[in-house]
Enzyme design. Structure first.
Site, PDB file in Angstrom:
ATOM      1  N   PRO A  69       0.791  -1.232   0.000  1.00 51.51           N
ATOM      2  CA  PRO A  69       0.000   0.000   0.000  1.00 51.51           C
ATOM      3  C   PRO A  69       0.826   1.287   0.000  1.00 51.51           C
ATOM      4  O   PRO A  69       0.263   2.365  -0.146  1.00 51.51           O
ATOM      5  CB  PRO A  69      -0.823  -0.105   1.291  1.00 51.51           C
ATOM      6  CG  PRO A  69      -0.041  -1.007   2.179  1.00 51.51           C
ATOM      7  CD  PRO A  69       0.677  -1.965   1.272  1.00 51.51           C
TER       8      PRO A  69
ATOM      9  N   GLY B 260       4.766   3.498  -0.977  1.00 56.03           N
ATOM     10  CA  GLY B 260       5.897   3.528  -1.898  1.00 56.03           C
ATOM     11  C   GLY B 260       7.024   2.683  -1.344  1.00 56.03           C
ATOM     12  O   GLY B 260       7.567   1.801  -2.007  1.00 56.03           O
TER      13      GLY B 260
ATOM     14  N   GLU C 138      10.681   2.012   5.539  1.00 56.37           N
ATOM     15  CA  GLU C 138      12.100   2.119   5.893  1.00 56.37           C
ATOM     16  C   GLU C 138      12.568   1.077   6.896  1.00 56.37           C
ATOM     17  O   GLU C 138      13.360   1.390   7.783  1.00 56.37           O
ATOM     18  CB  GLU C 138      12.363   3.526   6.428  1.00 56.37           C
ATOM     19  CG  GLU C 138      11.633   3.866   7.757  1.00 56.37           C
ATOM     20  CD  GLU C 138      10.278   4.521   7.575  1.00 56.37           C
ATOM     21  OE1 GLU C 138       9.659   4.322   6.513  1.00 56.37           O
ATOM     22  OE2 GLU C 138       9.839   5.235   8.495  1.00 56.37           O
TER      23      GLU C 138
ATOM     24  N   HIS D  50      14.826   8.334  -0.162  1.00 55.16           N
ATOM     25  CA  HIS D  50      13.944   8.612   0.976  1.00 55.16           C
ATOM     26  C   HIS D  50      14.061   7.518   2.044  1.00 55.16           C
ATOM     27  O   HIS D  50      14.310   7.807   3.218  1.00 55.16           O
ATOM     28  CB  HIS D  50      12.497   8.733   0.481  1.00 55.16           C
ATOM     29  CG  HIS D  50      11.518   9.017   1.564  1.00 55.16           C
ATOM     30  ND1 HIS D  50      11.116  10.297   1.878  1.00 55.16           N
ATOM     31  CD2 HIS D  50      10.878   8.201   2.450  1.00 55.16           C
ATOM     32  CE1 HIS D  50      10.267  10.250   2.898  1.00 55.16           C
ATOM     33  NE2 HIS D  50      10.108   8.984   3.269  1.00 55.16           N
ATOM     34  N   GLU D  51      13.890   6.275   1.624  1.00 57.77           N
ATOM     35  CA  GLU D  51      13.922   5.187   2.614  1.00 57.77           C
ATOM     36  C   GLU D  51      15.299   5.082   3.259  1.00 57.77           C
ATOM     37  O   GLU D  51      15.421   4.830   4.457  1.00 57.77           O
ATOM     38  CB  GLU D  51      13.510   3.855   1.977  1.00 57.77           C
ATOM     39  CG  GLU D  51      12.145   3.859   1.283  1.00 57.77           C
ATOM     40  CD  GLU D  51      11.012   4.460   2.092  1.00 57.77           C
ATOM     41  OE1 GLU D  51      11.086   4.445   3.335  1.00 57.77           O
ATOM     42  OE2 GLU D  51      10.051   4.968   1.485  1.00 57.77           O
TER      43      GLU D  51
ATOM     44  N   HIS E  92      15.878   7.574   6.023  1.00 59.64           N
ATOM     45  CA  HIS E  92      15.262   7.178   7.301  1.00 59.64           C
ATOM     46  C   HIS E  92      16.247   6.445   8.209  1.00 59.64           C
ATOM     47  O   HIS E  92      15.993   6.323   9.415  1.00 59.64           O
ATOM     48  CB  HIS E  92      14.051   6.278   7.065  1.00 59.64           C
ATOM     49  CG  HIS E  92      12.762   7.017   6.869  1.00 59.64           C
ATOM     50  ND1 HIS E  92      12.274   7.909   7.799  1.00 59.64           N
ATOM     51  CD2 HIS E  92      11.841   6.984   5.865  1.00 59.64           C
ATOM     52  CE1 HIS E  92      11.111   8.387   7.373  1.00 59.64           C
ATOM     53  NE2 HIS E  92      10.835   7.853   6.195  1.00 59.64           N
TER      54      HIS E  92
ATOM     55  N   GLU F 118       9.488  12.300   9.040  1.00 58.92           N
ATOM     56  CA  GLU F 118       9.246  12.410   7.604  1.00 58.92           C
ATOM     57  C   GLU F 118       9.735  13.724   7.002  1.00 58.92           C
ATOM     58  O   GLU F 118      10.279  13.739   5.906  1.00 58.92           O
ATOM     59  CB  GLU F 118       7.752  12.216   7.307  1.00 58.92           C
ATOM     60  CG  GLU F 118       7.243  10.814   7.648  1.00 58.92           C
ATOM     61  CD  GLU F 118       7.913   9.695   6.856  1.00 58.92           C
ATOM     62  OE1 GLU F 118       8.671   9.989   5.909  1.00 58.92           O
ATOM     63  OE2 GLU F 118       7.684   8.526   7.201  1.00 58.92           O
TER      64      GLU F 118
ATOM     65  N   ASP G 226      -2.877   6.406  11.468  1.00 59.69           N
ATOM     66  CA  ASP G 226      -2.633   6.414  10.021  1.00 59.69           C
ATOM     67  C   ASP G 226      -3.153   7.702   9.365  1.00 59.69           C
ATOM     68  O   ASP G 226      -2.763   8.035   8.252  1.00 59.69           O
ATOM     69  CB  ASP G 226      -3.257   5.182   9.348  1.00 59.69           C
ATOM     70  CG  ASP G 226      -2.414   3.918   9.571  1.00 59.69           C
ATOM     71  OD1 ASP G 226      -1.229   4.060   9.939  1.00 59.69           O
ATOM     72  OD2 ASP G 226      -2.931   2.801   9.389  1.00 59.69           O
TER      73      ASP G 226
ATOM     74  N   TYR H 162       5.446  15.506   5.725  1.00 60.01           N
ATOM     75  CA  TYR H 162       6.507  15.250   4.748  1.00 60.01           C
ATOM     76  C   TYR H 162       7.018  16.547   4.105  1.00 60.01           C
ATOM     77  O   TYR H 162       8.172  16.949   4.316  1.00 60.01           O
ATOM     78  CB  TYR H 162       5.985  14.341   3.623  1.00 60.01           C
ATOM     79  CG  TYR H 162       5.739  12.905   4.020  1.00 60.01           C
ATOM     80  CD1 TYR H 162       6.611  11.905   3.634  1.00 60.01           C
ATOM     81  CD2 TYR H 162       4.618  12.542   4.763  1.00 60.01           C
ATOM     82  CE1 TYR H 162       6.387  10.574   3.969  1.00 60.01           C
ATOM     83  CE2 TYR H 162       4.388  11.218   5.104  1.00 60.01           C
ATOM     84  CZ  TYR H 162       5.267  10.245   4.711  1.00 60.01           C
ATOM     85  OH  TYR H 162       5.049   8.943   5.045  1.00 60.01           O
TER      86      TYR H 162
HETATM   87 ZN   LIG Z   1       9.192   8.241   4.949  1.00 59.18          ZN
END
Ligand SMILES: [Zn+2]
Length: 621
Positions: free
Chosen positions: A286, A288, A291, A315-316, A319, A338, A393, A401
């Protein structure tokens, strides 16, 4: 919002604090655990994955510190777990059965598991053993049928523990401010492979895989994947796990991961996790990426063939510093994870791919943020969102972000980018392997960055960034020259001044294509769409981002030739960011709503529970 109201109405929950009372910084309103009484410090997991009945089954040994002298009631978080028995592991050979009870189920938080721990247990640590099994509907597990995988030969299992889904597959204190090391033994069907957010240990034979995570991490970073997986190395510390039909394409797409790792270390300090590998998931994942330390989980929708969507990997990876090393103490503080991660991602991408590409990516991000700010209520437009009584969530909007990253960029514009890089480097050192809240960050900022240039920012500017809704006027916004050229070409083509075959779109990058499409007016004549499609075959693009932008235009303008693609897109991809807006767009007209419901009926069984939770509220309302 539907699930939220149900949660409040039904919940006999711990989140009873009225939103009008002041928030207690650092208090986790989304866990039943009492960290002032007990803290879990180590998990030893031994479970078997059964694909036939979609269950994990086995034992979790939790090593617990008694923080408050005399505390005897240990409370853990669970959701939909079948708890069989609980013991005190008095020593290696002696198990003493313990009394336990399971409290009422809250739809959002799950059920507390109360365990009566004898006073003589531990001085100060003790170990409890919990025998349990998961249920097929576990919100943190997705059991993917073979037909929905890349190879279509074996099923696939993956976990998603963030934000509070770890409790649906392991009984523990499911709070980001409680860190634990872990060991795990995972039993899987012969021929399949288990991977985790941990170091694999030698001796993986006959479907038994063992792991060790020596660094203490929060529960939301515990992760497991099981599939028919192969591995390709992409560097001394980096590699890719994926199914056989996509493993080579994935290794090629993400070949620059080691370079990204080196850039990050130079800017923000040593990488503290050993290896950095990627696990490519089925398209129903669900998100992208996730991390998970040592092993980020990645959607296959970023394998574009031209490395144009690798910002996700940056990005990951970022993290590994913001989030995994220095962690949000509560979900309200997610922007510390984020926002800083998106900022670091930009610094990495700039170093690896240059300024022009990063300017395009930041401009696209800003457009997404602006789109979302236009729809969010003011209280959800602040960096530190009050999530009391809500599903955590809900915090995953663009605000923590992109607004979070713009905050750090703004600091860079006032203090200098190198000064802010150095500040972040020291911040990661200072708080490494700790979980902190917004107030702790602000105090650290005021003590360590502000004195370096006392006139650079005012207290009221800082207040506005951290506590006010919307985007502050003093935000430093990205600008892309390439996009300015695309804007001009779009205008000329729409006005009939530029024939379609003179659009230089064959040379465009993914970002230029997305910007070209996203900048279209709401209504575009179908003849123009037909012309564009005939020239560039847009409906058939293999790029998931370009297809997404195109399908939104197709829905708005009822461009029927795109319907088969829309159908296949929504029934194969489960990445929430790419499918939620398409369903929302469809639901705006009666004909679109009928189309949405028909597609959703077929797609829903293959979506992840997290995506279903979001989409039910949109399509089935
Ligand atoms: Zn992130």
């Amino acid at each position: 919002m539907k699930t939220l109201i149900a949660a409040l109405a039904l919940g006999a929950s711990v989140v009873s604090a009225a939103p009008s009372t002041p928030i207690v910084p650092g208090r986790d309103y989304h866990s039943y655990a009492d960290p002032a009484a007990f803290r879990v410090k180590h998990l030893d997991l031994d479970v078997e994955a059964s694909f036939a009945d979609r269950r994990l089954s086995g034992v979790a040994d939790l090593t617990v510190s008694r923080v408050a002298a005399g505390a005897t009631r240990l409370t853990l978080d669970t959701r939909d777990l079948g708890i069989r028995q609980v013991w005190w592991r008095k020593d290696a050979a002696t198990l003493v059965a313990l009394r336990h009870s399971i409290g009422a189920r809250d739809p959002m938080l799950g059920s507390p598991l109360h365990i009566d721990v004898p006073v003589e247990a531990g001085d100060p640590d003790f170990t409890v053993r919990i025998s349990y099994q998961t249920r097929p509907q576990a919100s943190g597990l997705q059991w993917v049928e073979a037909a929905q995988t890349a190879d279509k030969t074996h099923p696939f299992l993956f976990t998603q523990s963030q934000a509070i889904h770890a409790r649906s597959w392991i009984p523990l204190q499911d709070s980001p401010q409680i860190r634990m090391t872990y060991n795990a033994t995972i039993h899987v069907p012969t021929g399949m492979r288990a991977v985790m957010s941990a170091q694999p240990l030698d001796g993986n034979v006959d479907g038994v895989f063992r792991f060790e995570m020596p660094q203490a991490i929060p529960s939301y970073l515990i992760a497991l994947g099981v599939g028919k997986l192969e591995f390709r190395s992409t560097g001394p510390r980096t590699g890719v796990y994926a199914e056989s039909s996509i493993v080579d394409a994935a290794a090629k797409e993400f070949a620059e991961t080691e370079q990204m790792l080196q850039v990050s270390e130079k800017l923000f300090g040593p990488y503290r996790w050993g290896r950095y590998d990627l696990l490519i998931l089925p398209p129903s994942f669900p998100f992208g990426g996730m991390e998970n330390p040592r092993l980020s989980f990645i959607t296959p929708t970023v394998i574009a063939g031209d490395r144009s969507l690798t910002a996700l990997i940056a990005h990951e990876l970022a993290h590994s510093w913001s989030g995994n090393l220095v962690t949000n103490a509560t979900w309200r503080d997610l922007w510390l994870n984020e926002g800083f991660t998106v900022y670091l991602q930009g610094r990495i991408m700039r170093a690896v791919y240059g300024d022009a590409r990063e300017a395009m990516e930041e401009t696209l991000d800003l457009a997404t943020l602006r789109g979302e700010l236009a729809t969010l209520p003011p209280h959800d437009q602040v960096l530190a969102v009050d999530l009391r009584g809500r599903d955590p969530d809900d915090v995953f909007t663009q605000v923590p972000y992109i607004k979070g990253a713009l905050f750090v960029s703004w600091l860079g514009s006032r203090f200098g980018v190198e000064v802010v890089d150095r500040f972040l480097h020291d911040y990661f050192d200072h708080f490494q392997f700790q979980s902190i809240d917004t107030e702790q960050f602000r105090a650290y900022l005021e003590a360590n960055l502000l004195p370096q240039k006392p006139s650079a920012i005012t207290a009221s500017e800082l207040d506005e960034w951290i506590t006010a809704p919307g985007l502050p006027k003093n935000a430093v916004l990205p600008h892309s020259d390439a996009f300015a050229r695309v804007d001009q070409l779009r205008r000329d083509w729409l006005a009939g001044k530029l024939p379609v075959d003179l659009l230089p779109a064959k040379q465009w990058t993914t970002h230029e294509w997305v910007h070209f499409l996203d900048g279209m007016p709401k209504q575009v004549p179908v003849a123009k769409l037909t012309e564009l499609d005939a020239a560039f075959d847009v409906t058939a693009t293999g790029n998931s981002e370009v297809a997404f932008s195109w399908l939104r235009i197709a829905i708005r303008n009822e461009y029927a030739p795109a319907w088969p693609r829309l159908d296949s897109y929504l029934t194969t991809i489960g990445r929430r960011r790419l499918i939620k807006p398409l369903y929302e767009d469809l639901m705006k007209t009666p004909a679109g709503a009928a189309r949405a419901r028909a597609i959703y009926a077929r797609a829903r069984p293959n979506y992840h529970p997290i995506a279903v939770n979001t989409l039910d509220g949109i399509v089935l309302r």
